[in-house]
Design a protein around this motif. Sequence first.
Motif, PDB file in Angstrom:
ATOM      1  N   PRO A  19     -37.604 -32.400  -6.347  1.00 10.07           N
ATOM      2  CA  PRO A  19     -38.607 -31.413  -5.945  1.00 10.07           C
ATOM      3  C   PRO A  19     -39.127 -30.594  -7.131  1.00 10.07           C
ATOM      4  CG  PRO A  19     -36.440 -30.546  -5.495  1.00 10.07           C
ATOM      5  CD  PRO A  19     -36.248 -31.930  -6.066  1.00 10.07           C
ATOM      6  N   HIS A  20     -39.600 -31.283  -8.142  1.00  9.54           N
ATOM      7  CA  HIS A  20     -40.097 -30.618  -9.345  1.00  9.54           C
ATOM      8  C   HIS A  20     -41.492 -31.152  -9.677  1.00  9.54           C
ATOM      9  CE1 HIS A  20     -36.250 -28.737 -10.160  1.00  9.54           C
ATOM     10  NE2 HIS A  20     -35.679 -29.907  -9.878  1.00  9.54           N
ATOM     11  N   ALA A  21     -42.346 -30.303 -10.175  1.00 13.12           N
ATOM     12  CA  ALA A  21     -43.716 -30.683 -10.540  1.00 13.12           C
ATOM     13  C   ALA A  21     -43.782 -31.351 -11.903  1.00 13.12           C
ATOM     14  CB  ALA A  21     -44.614 -29.450 -10.525  1.00 13.12           C
ATOM     15  N   THR A  22     -42.641 -31.487 -12.580  1.00 13.25           N
ATOM     16  CA  THR A  22     -42.644 -32.018 -13.949  1.00 13.25           C
ATOM     17  C   THR A  22     -41.553 -33.058 -14.167  1.00 13.25           C
ATOM     18  OG1 THR A  22     -41.241 -30.198 -14.703  1.00 13.25           O
ATOM     19  CG2 THR A  22     -43.623 -29.898 -14.915  1.00 13.25           C
ATOM     20  N   ALA A  23     -41.177 -33.802 -13.136  1.00 13.61           N
ATOM     21  CA  ALA A  23     -40.157 -34.842 -13.275  1.00 13.61           C
ATOM     22  C   ALA A  23     -40.488 -35.982 -12.318  1.00 13.61           C
ATOM     23  CB  ALA A  23     -38.767 -34.292 -12.992  1.00 13.61           C
ATOM     24  N   GLY A  24     -39.907 -37.153 -12.591  1.00 16.36           N
ATOM     25  CA  GLY A  24     -40.145 -38.304 -11.745  1.00 16.36           C
ATOM     26  C   GLY A  24     -38.895 -39.140 -11.573  1.00 16.36           C
ATOM     27  N   VAL A  25     -38.975 -40.125 -10.687  1.00 14.20           N
ATOM     28  CA  VAL A  25     -37.879 -41.045 -10.418  1.00 14.20           C
ATOM     29  C   VAL A  25     -38.389 -42.454 -10.726  1.00 14.20           C
ATOM     30  CG1 VAL A  25     -36.354 -41.996  -8.647  1.00 14.20           C
ATOM     31  CG2 VAL A  25     -36.887 -39.545  -8.650  1.00 14.20           C
ATOM     32  N   ALA A  26     -37.620 -43.196 -11.512  1.00 11.80           N
ATOM     33  CA  ALA A  26     -38.028 -44.547 -11.904  1.00 11.80           C
ATOM     34  C   ALA A  26     -36.870 -45.513 -11.758  1.00 11.80           C
ATOM     35  CB  ALA A  26     -38.521 -44.547 -13.360  1.00 11.80           C
ATOM     36  N   LEU A  27     -37.201 -46.781 -11.551  1.00  9.50           N
ATOM     37  CA  LEU A  27     -36.225 -47.867 -11.581  1.00  9.50           C
ATOM     38  C   LEU A  27     -36.466 -48.638 -12.866  1.00  9.50           C
ATOM     39  CD1 LEU A  27     -36.348 -49.352  -7.988  1.00  9.50           C
ATOM     40  CD2 LEU A  27     -34.779 -47.673  -8.917  1.00  9.50           C
ATOM     41  N   LEU A  28     -35.450 -48.738 -13.697  1.00  7.43           N
ATOM     42  CA  LEU A  28     -35.575 -49.510 -14.919  1.00  7.43           C
ATOM     43  C   LEU A  28     -34.208 -49.827 -15.472  1.00  7.43           C
ATOM     44  CD1 LEU A  28     -36.472 -47.396 -18.012  1.00  7.43           C
ATOM     45  CD2 LEU A  28     -36.110 -46.316 -15.830  1.00  7.43           C
ATOM     46  N   GLU A  29     -34.190 -50.735 -16.418  1.00 12.25           N
ATOM     47  CA  GLU A  29     -32.969 -51.068 -17.130  1.00 12.25           C
ATOM     48  C   GLU A  29     -32.657 -49.931 -18.094  1.00 12.25           C
ATOM     49  OE1 GLU A  29     -31.198 -54.580 -20.040  1.00 12.25           O
ATOM     50  OE2 GLU A  29     -33.312 -54.584 -19.494  1.00 12.25           O
ATOM     51  N   THR A  30     -31.393 -49.557 -18.180  1.00 12.67           N
ATOM     52  CA  THR A  30     -30.986 -48.514 -19.124  1.00 12.67           C
ATOM     53  C   THR A  30     -29.980 -49.101 -20.112  1.00 12.67           C
ATOM     54  OG1 THR A  30     -29.209 -47.768 -17.671  1.00 12.67           O
ATOM     55  CG2 THR A  30     -31.329 -46.632 -17.473  1.00 12.67           C
ATOM     56  N   GLY A  31     -29.859 -48.452 -21.255  1.00 12.12           N
ATOM     57  CA  GLY A  31     -28.852 -48.834 -22.225  1.00 12.12           C
ATOM     58  C   GLY A  31     -29.251 -49.941 -23.181  1.00 12.12           C
ATOM     59  N   ALA A  32     -30.367 -50.605 -22.928  1.00  8.80           N
ATOM     60  CA  ALA A  32     -30.806 -51.684 -23.815  1.00  8.80           C
ATOM     61  C   ALA A  32     -32.111 -51.326 -24.521  1.00  8.80           C
ATOM     62  CB  ALA A  32     -30.975 -52.974 -23.023  1.00  8.80           C
ATOM     63  N   GLY A  33     -32.496 -50.054 -24.445  1.00 14.30           N
ATOM     64  CA  GLY A  33     -33.699 -49.593 -25.117  1.00 14.30           C
ATOM     65  C   GLY A  33     -34.869 -49.296 -24.208  1.00 14.30           C
ATOM     66  N   SER A  34     -34.846 -49.784 -22.973  1.00 16.45           N
ATOM     67  CA  SER A  34     -35.976 -49.558 -22.069  1.00 16.45           C
ATOM     68  C   SER A  34     -36.163 -48.088 -21.733  1.00 16.45           C
ATOM     69  CB  SER A  34     -35.794 -50.351 -20.774  1.00 16.45           C
ATOM     70  OG  SER A  34     -35.779 -51.730 -21.045  1.00 16.45           O
ATOM     71  N   ASP A  35     -35.075 -47.345 -21.653  1.00 16.73           N
ATOM     72  CA  ASP A  35     -35.191 -45.923 -21.352  1.00 16.73           C
ATOM     73  C   ASP A  35     -35.921 -45.194 -22.487  1.00 16.73           C
ATOM     74  OD1 ASP A  35     -32.870 -46.713 -22.712  1.00 16.73           O
ATOM     75  OD2 ASP A  35     -31.554 -45.371 -21.623  1.00 16.73           O
ATOM     76  N   GLU A  36     -35.588 -45.493 -23.726  1.00 14.03           N
ATOM     77  CA  GLU A  36     -36.293 -44.881 -24.860  1.00 14.03           C
ATOM     78  C   GLU A  36     -37.718 -45.423 -24.959  1.00 14.03           C
ATOM     79  OE1 GLU A  36     -37.221 -42.253 -27.525  1.00 14.03           O
ATOM     80  OE2 GLU A  36     -35.248 -42.230 -26.571  1.00 14.03           O
ATOM     81  N   ASP A  37     -37.915 -46.705 -24.632  1.00 16.76           N
ATOM     82  CA  ASP A  37     -39.265 -47.265 -24.621  1.00 16.76           C
ATOM     83  C   ASP A  37     -40.153 -46.527 -23.614  1.00 16.76           C
ATOM     84  OD1 ASP A  37     -38.655 -49.138 -26.575  1.00 16.76           O
ATOM     85  OD2 ASP A  37     -38.315 -50.768 -25.139  1.00 16.76           O
TER      86      ASP A  37
END
Length: 140
Positions: A47-65
């Motif tokens: 419930p924030h105007a400045t955040a989101g929810v995503a599905l992605l791979e983590t730990g292999a660089g996709s999060d930083e990408d």
Amino acid sequence: MAERFTTREIDVRTGSQEVVQDLTQQCGSFLRDVAEDRDGLLNVFTPHATAGVALLETGAGSDEDLLTALRDLLPADDRWRHRHGTPGHGRDHVLPALVPPHATLPVVAGRLALGTWQSVCLVDTNVDNPDRKVRLSFLG
């Protein structure tokens, strides 16, 4: 079997840096407590105007990408009309249009039915707000 709705709010500390915070374990823990081997849906909502929810791979660089791509699309500079907070904060208010503040996911036999490399993540580029809420809701 009657449908049941159960919800819980969790606190997430994102700190003072842009983050992709993995919530998959918290989602699994919630479902172990409430889903009882049932099929249904898990809704994850922030419930924030400045955040989101995503599905992605983590730990292999996709999060930083993802964060790099968001910096390219939404630079933290003075172009934004929304100007309170740190310089460039207006871009944080555009983020939920690209990374929505919610996701609805399948639950099968009480477990989150994600793909092999998928994780449920909170995406937060707002360095002014280090404490976030996320609501987990199970319908099943």
